[in-house]
Design an enzyme around this catalytic site. Sequence first.
Site, PDB file in Angstrom:
ATOM      1  N   LYS A  93      -6.997   4.238   2.073  1.00 14.88           N
ATOM      2  CA  LYS A  93      -8.378   4.072   2.102  1.00 14.88           C
ATOM      3  C   LYS A  93      -9.301   4.985   1.317  1.00 14.88           C
ATOM      4  CE  LYS A  93      -7.675   2.228   6.900  1.00 14.88           C
ATOM      5  NZ  LYS A  93      -6.304   2.700   6.994  1.00 14.88           N
TER       6      LYS A  93
ATOM      7  N   ARG B 297       1.998   6.141   5.265  1.00 17.99           N
ATOM      8  CA  ARG B 297       1.398   6.265   3.961  1.00 17.99           C
ATOM      9  C   ARG B 297       0.758   7.718   3.998  1.00 17.99           C
ATOM     10  NH1 ARG B 297      -1.872   1.595   3.105  1.00 17.99           N
ATOM     11  NH2 ARG B 297       0.034   0.933   1.960  1.00 17.99           N
ATOM     12  N   TYR B 298       0.114   8.318   5.059  1.00 13.68           N
ATOM     13  CA  TYR B 298      -0.565   9.382   5.016  1.00 13.68           C
ATOM     14  C   TYR B 298       0.298  10.364   5.851  1.00 13.68           C
ATOM     15  CZ  TYR B 298      -4.570   6.388   4.274  1.00 13.68           C
ATOM     16  OH  TYR B 298      -5.431   5.461   3.925  1.00 13.68           O
TER      17      TYR B 298
ATOM     18  N   CYS C 121      -7.134 -12.564   7.333  1.00 13.78           N
ATOM     19  CA  CYS C 121      -6.056 -11.348   7.768  1.00 13.78           C
ATOM     20  C   CYS C 121      -5.539 -10.631   6.849  1.00 13.78           C
ATOM     21  CB  CYS C 121      -5.166 -12.124   8.769  1.00 13.78           C
ATOM     22  SG  CYS C 121      -3.795 -10.965   9.486  1.00 13.78           S
TER      23      CYS C 121
ATOM     24  N   ASP D 138      -9.750  -7.380   1.920  1.00 12.97           N
ATOM     25  CA  ASP D 138      -8.281  -7.008   1.188  1.00 12.97           C
ATOM     26  C   ASP D 138      -8.030  -8.136   0.117  1.00 12.97           C
ATOM     27  OD1 ASP D 138      -7.892  -4.532   1.839  1.00 12.97           O
ATOM     28  OD2 ASP D 138      -6.842  -5.145   3.584  1.00 12.97           O
TER      29      ASP D 138
ATOM     30  N   ARG E  83      -2.735  -9.094   7.171  1.00 11.77           N
ATOM     31  CA  ARG E  83      -1.277  -9.092   7.314  1.00 11.77           C
ATOM     32  C   ARG E  83      -0.875 -10.626   7.407  1.00 11.77           C
ATOM     33  NH1 ARG E  83      -2.019  -4.501  10.192  1.00 11.77           N
ATOM     34  NH2 ARG E  83      -2.281  -2.785   8.787  1.00 11.77           N
TER      35      ARG E  83
ATOM     36  N   CYS F 180      -7.698 -14.531  12.203  1.00 10.35           N
ATOM     37  CA  CYS F 180      -8.781 -14.394  11.275  1.00 10.35           C
ATOM     38  C   CYS F 180      -8.583 -14.765  10.235  1.00 10.35           C
ATOM     39  CB  CYS F 180      -9.266 -12.930  11.260  1.00 10.35           C
ATOM     40  SG  CYS F 180      -9.475 -11.841  12.774  1.00 10.35           S
TER      41      CYS F 180
ATOM     42  N   ASP G  78      -9.530  -0.275   0.775  1.00  5.88           N
ATOM     43  CA  ASP G  78      -8.300  -0.029   0.988  1.00  5.88           C
ATOM     44  C   ASP G  78      -7.627  -0.349  -0.541  1.00  5.88           C
ATOM     45  OD1 ASP G  78      -5.941   0.878   2.065  1.00  5.88           O
ATOM     46  OD2 ASP G  78      -6.281  -0.282   3.986  1.00  5.88           O
TER      47      ASP G  78
ATOM     48  N   CYS H 284      -1.382 -12.701  17.690  1.00  5.92           N
ATOM     49  CA  CYS H 284      -2.745 -12.196  18.148  1.00  5.92           C
ATOM     50  C   CYS H 284      -3.280 -13.133  19.041  1.00  5.92           C
ATOM     51  CB  CYS H 284      -3.510 -12.372  16.768  1.00  5.92           C
ATOM     52  SG  CYS H 284      -3.243 -10.901  15.643  1.00  5.92           S
TER      53      CYS H 284
ATOM     54  N   ARG I 224      -0.006  10.786  10.061  1.00  6.48           N
ATOM     55  CA  ARG I 224      -0.078   9.628  10.905  1.00  6.48           C
ATOM     56  C   ARG I 224       0.632   8.415  10.424  1.00  6.48           C
ATOM     57  NH1 ARG I 224      -3.895  10.918   7.824  1.00  6.48           N
ATOM     58  NH2 ARG I 224      -5.439   9.520   7.195  1.00  6.48           N
TER      59      ARG I 224
HETATM   60  C1  LIG Z   1      -5.599   2.798   8.128  1.00  6.42           C
HETATM   61  C2  LIG Z   1      -4.348   3.297   8.137  1.00  6.42           C
HETATM   62  C3  LIG Z   1      -3.995   4.527   8.877  1.00  6.42           C
HETATM   63  C4  LIG Z   1      -5.099   5.415   9.786  1.00  6.42           C
HETATM   64  O1  LIG Z   1      -6.255   5.757   8.949  1.00  6.42           O
HETATM   65  P1  LIG Z   1      -7.331   6.573   9.560  1.00  6.42           P
HETATM   66  O2  LIG Z   1      -8.241   6.685   8.209  1.00  6.42           O
HETATM   67  O3  LIG Z   1      -6.895   7.829   9.879  1.00  6.42           O
HETATM   68  O4  LIG Z   1      -8.069   5.654  10.395  1.00  6.42           O
HETATM   69  C5  LIG Z   1      -2.721   5.068   8.787  1.00  6.42           C
HETATM   70  N1  LIG Z   1      -1.798   4.259   8.176  1.00  6.42           N
HETATM   71  C6  LIG Z   1      -2.107   3.316   7.473  1.00  6.42           C
HETATM   72  C7  LIG Z   1      -1.045   2.745   6.783  1.00  6.42           C
HETATM   73  C8  LIG Z   1      -3.411   2.669   7.435  1.00  6.42           C
HETATM   74  O5  LIG Z   1      -3.648   1.651   6.749  1.00  6.42           O
END
Ligand SMILES: *Cc1c(COP(=O)(O)O)cnc(C)c1O
Length: 444
Positions: free
Chosen positions: A341, A116-117, A136, A297, A138, A133, A334, A129, A120
């Site tokens: 986020k 998504r980003y 959860c 969420d 997910r 929780c 989120d 798990c 990363r």
């Molecule tokens: C939370 C998340 C991350 C990591 O986000 P950071 O703000 O860098 O901690 C990466 N990918 C997804 C899909 C996430 O939900």
Amino acid sequence: MNQQPFTSRRAPIYQDIPDEKWNDWRWQLSNRLNSVEDFENVLKLTDSERKALNSQGLFRVDITPYFASLINPDDPNDPIRRQVIPTAGEISPFTGMMEDSLAEDRHSPVPGLVHRYPDRVLMLVTTQCASYCRYCTRSRIVGDPSATFTRKEFDQQIEYLKKTPQVRDVLLSGGDPLTMAPRLLEELLTRLREIPHIEIVRIGSRVPVFMPMRVTDELCDMLQKFHPLWLNIHVNHPNEITAELAQACDKLSRAGVPLGNQSVLLAGINDCVHVQRKLVQDLVRMRVRPYYLYQCDLVEGAGHFRTPVAKGIEIIEGLRGHTSGFAVPTFVVDAPGGGGKIPLGPNYLVSMSDHKIVLRNYEGYITTYEEPIQYQPHDPKTCSFCQEKRVEAGQSGVFGLLDSEDMFIKPEGFDDLHNRGGGAHRLRADENKWKPLGIGSGEE
Ligand SMILES: *Cc1c(COP(=O)(O)O)cnc(C)c1O
């Protein structure tokens, strides 16, 4: 050392279990509590809990004896109990509820990877798990023992990462990566480390909290071969902080793993500034830095845990300035539909003009700040970092990722100074899709 030590607890029914068993994580996993009968051995179930436990299609229940022992059996609203024992609230739908509220599936190039980003990815490595929780995020994929990731999917995930050089950070989650068979986890880390562009690996795990005995010397020896490796734990309430957890965190820290904490803001559990202040202060005593405080969420079964967004902002307001700066997490929502986020917090900027800024501090004290008259900004043309061709530009993502040039829409006659807040770039949710919204487009 004369500060309050962290304590240790064992429910009466476990008093006679030999220490070698109690301290063996495999014993903890195979003796988890999941039925009405199991729970009746440690506490008296409420009608609401009994109703939920007897209902069909309930999200998996399983609690380690260690974690169940932290519950005060006389308190039906015990903050640990409420996180892991289902109540009737779980079986009622609520407005806004979504199957995959973060649209993670839509951002999966291959099963289990969420990209998504720009730089990363989130890699879901298991559906299991140590305990589950009730809120959860997910729950749609977690818990089913027959539905874990296959070897082929795992190979596909690695293949995707190999051919995606903009990924420099891989976040292992699930499920809980530390419940994986030790050899499998080691193999996964080895294969990730063979990819040169992956600079850091992080693990999100609640195992140290549910089952601190899993953090053995062997595990730490294994993990430290893969540095730089970071780990975020998940503690929501000070009652979860025990001598055992402190010892597990100490071992991980000594193995060079920087520790963070992610909490979820939960109604009736930790939606209180005093609870949160104690939580973050106890975390930093264990050298765990509070990282995120999440708005709960919009997941099925979690409606009764939701708090108004204002509650999270109020909590941050009660932390910032009042306690150590590095103990203050970032409160994030989120965004439903896959917006990612979004950090939220109190506003300390009261007003802003060309040369004067009005600010308030944590006590509400108001002050003015004079801007510099002559500002010589950094010159991108002579900056090697600016000149470097960024791989991230034009890469996917929900926003169709914007080049840095496009990040801020500059209205005519405004110079750079006025755009640094980023306020001119706005997004609008449209049928669950996110897109940039130009200023003054009349689309609001
Ligand atoms: C939370 C998340 C991350 C990591 O986000 P950071 O703000 O860098 O901690 C990466 N990918 C997804 C899909 C996430 O939900």
